[in-house]
Design a protein around this motif. Structure first.
Motif, PDB file in Angstrom:
ATOM      1  N   MET A  28       3.135  -2.121 -12.673  1.00  0.00           N
ATOM      2  CA  MET A  28       2.358  -1.446 -12.033  1.00  0.00           C
ATOM      3  C   MET A  28       2.408  -1.521 -10.525  1.00  0.00           C
ATOM      4  N   SER A  29       2.696  -0.261  -9.827  1.00  0.00           N
ATOM      5  CA  SER A  29       2.920  -0.317  -8.267  1.00  0.00           C
ATOM      6  C   SER A  29       1.929  -0.451  -7.398  1.00  0.00           C
ATOM      7  N   VAL A  30       1.691  -1.360  -6.341  1.00  0.00           N
ATOM      8  CA  VAL A  30       0.535  -1.299  -5.648  1.00  0.00           C
ATOM      9  C   VAL A  30       0.655  -0.335  -4.563  1.00  0.00           C
ATOM     10  N   VAL A  31       1.882   0.522  -4.529  1.00  0.00           N
ATOM     11  CA  VAL A  31       1.894   1.510  -3.376  1.00  0.00           C
ATOM     12  C   VAL A  31       1.376   2.889  -3.996  1.00  0.00           C
ATOM     13  N   ARG A  32       0.549   3.547  -3.259  1.00  0.00           N
ATOM     14  CA  ARG A  32      -0.130   4.583  -3.637  1.00  0.00           C
ATOM     15  C   ARG A  32       1.045   5.702  -3.919  1.00  0.00           C
ATOM     16  N   ASP A  33       0.732   6.708  -4.900  1.00  0.00           N
ATOM     17  CA  ASP A  33       1.594   7.886  -4.933  1.00  0.00           C
ATOM     18  C   ASP A  33       1.769   8.621  -3.680  1.00  0.00           C
ATOM     19  N   TYR A  34       3.032   8.863  -3.676  1.00  0.00           N
ATOM     20  CA  TYR A  34       3.351  10.038  -2.700  1.00  0.00           C
ATOM     21  C   TYR A  34       3.159   9.412  -1.221  1.00  0.00           C
ATOM     22  N   ALA A  35       3.289   8.101  -1.135  1.00  0.00           N
ATOM     23  CA  ALA A  35       3.161   7.496   0.141  1.00  0.00           C
ATOM     24  C   ALA A  35       3.985   7.802   1.152  1.00  0.00           C
ATOM     25  N   GLU A  83       2.317  -9.742   0.791  1.00  0.00           N
ATOM     26  CA  GLU A  83       3.330 -10.551   0.669  1.00  0.00           C
ATOM     27  C   GLU A  83       4.142 -10.097  -0.211  1.00  0.00           C
ATOM     28  N   ASN A  84       3.890  -9.913  -1.512  1.00  0.00           N
ATOM     29  CA  ASN A  84       4.785  -9.782  -2.688  1.00  0.00           C
ATOM     30  C   ASN A  84       5.521  -8.539  -2.393  1.00  0.00           C
ATOM     31  N   LEU A  85       4.555  -7.342  -1.901  1.00  0.00           N
ATOM     32  CA  LEU A  85       5.348  -6.111  -1.890  1.00  0.00           C
ATOM     33  C   LEU A  85       6.511  -6.281  -0.721  1.00  0.00           C
ATOM     34  N   GLY A 101      -3.279   3.597   4.495  1.00  0.00           N
ATOM     35  CA  GLY A 101      -4.057   3.714   3.318  1.00  0.00           C
ATOM     36  C   GLY A 101      -2.865   3.348   1.986  1.00  0.00           C
ATOM     37  N   ALA A 102      -1.708   2.988   2.300  1.00  0.00           N
ATOM     38  CA  ALA A 102      -0.555   3.083   1.498  1.00  0.00           C
ATOM     39  C   ALA A 102      -0.477   2.295   0.277  1.00  0.00           C
ATOM     40  N   VAL A 103      -1.150   0.916   0.498  1.00  0.00           N
ATOM     41  CA  VAL A 103      -1.229  -0.176  -0.499  1.00  0.00           C
ATOM     42  C   VAL A 103      -2.872  -0.439  -1.111  1.00  0.00           C
ATOM     43  N   LYS A 104      -2.653  -0.287  -2.462  1.00  0.00           N
ATOM     44  CA  LYS A 104      -3.911  -0.769  -3.178  1.00  0.00           C
ATOM     45  C   LYS A 104      -3.839  -2.218  -3.353  1.00  0.00           C
ATOM     46  N   LEU A 105      -4.870  -2.838  -2.451  1.00  0.00           N
ATOM     47  CA  LEU A 105      -5.011  -4.482  -2.509  1.00  0.00           C
ATOM     48  C   LEU A 105      -5.832  -4.674  -3.440  1.00  0.00           C
ATOM     49  N   ASP A 106      -5.369  -5.980  -3.915  1.00  0.00           N
ATOM     50  CA  ASP A 106      -6.170  -6.731  -4.902  1.00  0.00           C
ATOM     51  C   ASP A 106      -7.323  -7.252  -4.043  1.00  0.00           C
ATOM     52  N   PRO A 107      -8.649  -6.934  -4.486  1.00  0.00           N
ATOM     53  CA  PRO A 107      -9.817  -7.414  -3.490  1.00  0.00           C
ATOM     54  C   PRO A 107     -10.008  -8.931  -3.370  1.00  0.00           C
ATOM     55  N   LYS A 108      -9.350  -9.558  -4.381  1.00  0.00           N
ATOM     56  CA  LYS A 108      -9.401 -11.019  -4.426  1.00  0.00           C
ATOM     57  C   LYS A 108      -8.301 -11.669  -3.891  1.00  0.00           C
ATOM     58  N   ARG A 109      -7.148 -11.070  -3.682  1.00  0.00           N
ATOM     59  CA  ARG A 109      -5.944 -11.787  -3.216  1.00  0.00           C
ATOM     60  C   ARG A 109      -5.255 -10.511  -2.266  1.00  0.00           C
ATOM     61  N   PRO A 110      -5.802  -9.971  -1.308  1.00  0.00           N
ATOM     62  CA  PRO A 110      -5.077  -8.801  -0.561  1.00  0.00           C
ATOM     63  C   PRO A 110      -3.603  -9.109   0.099  1.00  0.00           C
ATOM     64  N   GLU A 147       8.335  -8.932   0.082  1.00  0.00           N
ATOM     65  CA  GLU A 147       9.120  -9.676  -0.766  1.00  0.00           C
ATOM     66  C   GLU A 147      10.032  -9.081  -1.753  1.00  0.00           C
ATOM     67  N   THR A 148       9.453  -8.124  -2.605  1.00  0.00           N
ATOM     68  CA  THR A 148      10.055  -7.289  -3.441  1.00  0.00           C
ATOM     69  C   THR A 148      11.077  -6.333  -2.912  1.00  0.00           C
ATOM     70  N   ASN A 149      10.734  -5.791  -1.647  1.00  0.00           N
ATOM     71  CA  ASN A 149      11.695  -4.980  -0.999  1.00  0.00           C
ATOM     72  C   ASN A 149      12.747  -5.703   0.114  1.00  0.00           C
ATOM     73  N   ASN A 150      12.601  -7.004   0.028  1.00  0.00           N
ATOM     74  CA  ASN A 150      13.648  -7.748   0.499  1.00  0.00           C
ATOM     75  C   ASN A 150      13.387  -8.021   2.160  1.00  0.00           C
ATOM     76  N   TRP A 151      12.055  -7.992   2.513  1.00  0.00           N
ATOM     77  CA  TRP A 151      11.725  -8.522   3.851  1.00  0.00           C
ATOM     78  C   TRP A 151      11.075  -9.957   3.375  1.00  0.00           C
ATOM     79  N   GLY A 152      11.204 -10.786   4.445  1.00  0.00           N
ATOM     80  CA  GLY A 152      10.945 -11.921   4.194  1.00  0.00           C
ATOM     81  C   GLY A 152      10.388 -12.738   5.472  1.00  0.00           C
ATOM     82  N   GLY A 153      10.307 -13.952   5.496  1.00  0.00           N
ATOM     83  CA  GLY A 153       9.705 -14.684   6.915  1.00  0.00           C
ATOM     84  C   GLY A 153       8.370 -14.478   7.024  1.00  0.00           C
ATOM     85  N   THR A 154       7.298 -14.379   5.873  1.00  0.00           N
ATOM     86  CA  THR A 154       6.347 -13.721   5.920  1.00  0.00           C
ATOM     87  C   THR A 154       5.291 -14.854   6.763  1.00  0.00           C
ATOM     88  N   TRP A 155       4.431 -14.192   7.542  1.00  0.00           N
ATOM     89  CA  TRP A 155       3.248 -14.946   8.033  1.00  0.00           C
ATOM     90  C   TRP A 155       1.932 -14.362   7.879  1.00  0.00           C
TER      91      TRP A 155
END
Length: 173
Positions: A1-8, A47-49, A33-42, A51-59
């Protein structure tokens, strides 16, 4: 399931060179408002989004409260918690309110500084592959150097939000 809202679809803004901040001919992009965040681990959601799209060096942090830009790299900022008012594009740019679930994509040279923020404000930052991030202050000397560097910054291989066929790929041709 995508965390990105439809038609972002992002809002695109081109900021002019203001004499101190070079900005970029490529548009600054903001997905509101494009990302549906997990309220326990936003933070991990964003970060996972990225990394999935090949952007790294996250902070994880905030946005500096002084005007700066990155002349050697494009940057993505994903708001995981809270909200802030950030000026993008330098002193003659635009102040935007950003909140949890928003994603800002800054082409190299885009000035930015935090005006104010909630106490819980948390941003996830990331960069395209093989990038080298440097913080540059807005001075005439730095601008002159940046004008030579910015055109050589490679386009990313994917939009950090919507991937290889995302809006960034279309808007940054």
């Amino acid at each position: 399931m995508s965390v990105v809202r439809d038609y972002a679809e992002p809002l695109a803004i081109v900021f002019e060179d203001d004499g101190l901040v070079p900005n970029n001919i490529l548009p600054f992009l903001i997905y509101q408002g494009a990302v549906k965040l997990d309220p326990k681990r936003p933070e991990e959601t964003i970060e996972n989004l990225f990394e999935t799209n090949n952007w790294g060096g996250t902070w994880r942090n905030g946005v500096y409260d002084y005007l700066h830009y990155h002349a050697t790299v494009h940057e993505v900022l994903g708001v995981a918690r809270g909200h802030a008012r950030v000026r993008f594009g330098g002193d003659h740019g635009q102040e935007l309110d950003i909140k949890a679930g928003d994603i800002a994509i800054l082409p190299a040279g885009t000035g930015h500084e935090r005006i104010n923020a909630s106490d819980d404000f948390c941003v996830i930052g990331a960069y395209p592959p093989a990038s080298r991030m440097e913080i540059t202050r807005a001075t005439p000397e730095n601008r002159a150097k940046a004008l030579k560097t910015i055109p050589n910054v490679a386009r990313p291989p994917a939009d950090p939000v919507t991937g290889k066929h995302g809006a960034l790929m279309r808007l940054w041709r």
